[in-house]
Motif scaffolding. Sequence first.
Motif, PDB file in Angstrom:
ATOM      1  N   ALA A   1      -4.946   6.650   7.057  1.00 30.45           N
ATOM      2  CA  ALA A   1      -4.911   8.201   7.390  1.00 30.45           C
ATOM      3  C   ALA A   1      -3.488   8.740   7.346  1.00 30.45           C
ATOM      4  CB  ALA A   1      -5.356   8.654   8.684  1.00 30.45           C
ATOM      5  N   LEU A   2      -2.487   7.979   8.114  1.00 25.76           N
ATOM      6  CA  LEU A   2      -1.194   8.545   7.676  1.00 25.76           C
ATOM      7  C   LEU A   2      -0.655   8.266   6.347  1.00 25.76           C
ATOM      8  CD1 LEU A   2       1.308   9.316   9.526  1.00 25.76           C
ATOM      9  CD2 LEU A   2       1.890   6.864   9.767  1.00 25.76           C
ATOM     10  N   THR A   3      -0.762   7.426   5.798  1.00 27.99           N
ATOM     11  CA  THR A   3      -0.337   7.035   4.320  1.00 27.99           C
ATOM     12  C   THR A   3      -0.785   8.066   3.467  1.00 27.99           C
ATOM     13  OG1 THR A   3      -0.220   4.637   4.781  1.00 27.99           O
ATOM     14  CG2 THR A   3       0.024   5.445   2.639  1.00 27.99           C
TER      15      THR A   3
ATOM     16  N   TYR B   1       1.010  -1.132   0.046  1.00 32.06           N
ATOM     17  CA  TYR B   1      -0.029  -0.066  -0.097  1.00 32.06           C
ATOM     18  C   TYR B   1       0.864   1.129   0.011  1.00 32.06           C
ATOM     19  CZ  TYR B   1      -3.339   3.277   1.650  1.00 32.06           C
ATOM     20  OH  TYR B   1      -4.331   4.433   1.827  1.00 32.06           O
ATOM     21  N   THR B   2       2.018   1.260   0.957  1.00 29.57           N
ATOM     22  CA  THR B   2       2.867   2.498   0.780  1.00 29.57           C
ATOM     23  C   THR B   2       3.401   2.596  -0.399  1.00 29.57           C
ATOM     24  OG1 THR B   2       3.451   2.110   3.211  1.00 29.57           O
ATOM     25  CG2 THR B   2       4.937   3.585   2.217  1.00 29.57           C
ATOM     26  N   GLU B   3       4.045   1.518  -0.918  1.00 35.79           N
ATOM     27  CA  GLU B   3       4.510   1.790  -2.337  1.00 35.79           C
ATOM     28  C   GLU B   3       3.847   2.315  -3.474  1.00 35.79           C
ATOM     29  OE1 GLU B   3       7.089  -1.154  -5.570  1.00 35.79           O
ATOM     30  OE2 GLU B   3       6.682  -1.830  -3.408  1.00 35.79           O
TER      31      GLU B   3
ATOM     32  N   LYS C   1       1.773  14.924   1.145  1.00 37.58           N
ATOM     33  CA  LYS C   1       3.105  15.780   1.116  1.00 37.58           C
ATOM     34  C   LYS C   1       4.069  15.419  -0.073  1.00 37.58           C
ATOM     35  CE  LYS C   1       6.954  16.379   4.280  1.00 37.58           C
ATOM     36  NZ  LYS C   1       7.537  16.375   5.603  1.00 37.58           N
ATOM     37  N   THR C   2       4.049  14.130  -0.553  1.00 37.34           N
ATOM     38  CA  THR C   2       4.693  13.775  -1.701  1.00 37.34           C
ATOM     39  C   THR C   2       4.315  14.456  -2.951  1.00 37.34           C
ATOM     40  OG1 THR C   2       5.495  11.612  -0.701  1.00 37.34           O
ATOM     41  CG2 THR C   2       5.660  11.963  -2.928  1.00 37.34           C
ATOM     42  N   LYS C   3       2.921  14.509  -3.161  1.00 35.44           N
ATOM     43  CA  LYS C   3       2.398  15.002  -4.245  1.00 35.44           C
ATOM     44  C   LYS C   3       2.823  16.609  -4.338  1.00 35.44           C
ATOM     45  CE  LYS C   3      -1.868  16.099  -3.874  1.00 35.44           C
ATOM     46  NZ  LYS C   3      -3.452  16.019  -3.656  1.00 35.44           N
TER      47      LYS C   3
END
Length: 253
Positions: free
Chosen positions: A230-232, A175-177, A238-240
Amino acid sequence: MQPISVVIITKNAAHLLAATLQSVKLLTDSIIVCDTGSNDATIPIAKKNGAKVIEEKWRGHGLTKNIANEQADYDWILQIDADEIVDKQLLDTLLQLDLSNEKQVFTIRRKNYFVEKLIRFGQWRHDDPTRLFNRNQAIWNEDAVHEKLICEDDCEVKKLKGALLHKTVQSTEQYTEKMNSYAVKSGEQYFKNGVKGVSYKVLFSPIFNFFHNYILRLGMLDGREGFIIALTNSRYTKTKYKTLQRLLRQQKQ
């Protein structure tokens, strides 16, 4: 059987594809799997479960879907992902659906799962994507990610009974990737669309995103999984914007 073509875009989807294909086998004689470079058992599984397989280069979500839809047998398209299983109520609804009016566009509720847990709150709670439409009346835009279906102005949007069981997450790492990849693509799309004024969004949007989904949308009630989601999604935001910020700086150099 209905005059509907089920169209699925795949890449390395062997772990869930069979269940998805089995869930629509009573609906139609036209199941199209458009594969974009799998190196697992996706293609053999698709063929074994009665799907017609076409192979295309990946051109982004919207454009790849449009190319696949052009090769469908019927004008009515049920566009689902390889990890979206049609439940019994939805199948019954589709089998009884009157398709005489091609100006209708249908949304379907998705029940989203984190591994085997149904997520009931947070950002995933209200999820009703457009999945059934007539290709003569609608086409996907060409955005690289989060594509949208563009319909003729006189189309009527309706919601179907039943649900897609969306087995979107197999592990926290996967999911994180996936979300990090989507975040970079979204930032690149923002840059392409001319979005500006990003500095404050890098700082404050991730915080607001977490608060909105975890607190206001009650993601906390989904336990550990709700916190991870929620954290992801906060990190996604932020990355966007950091991707957009980087591209804007490079443009000025």
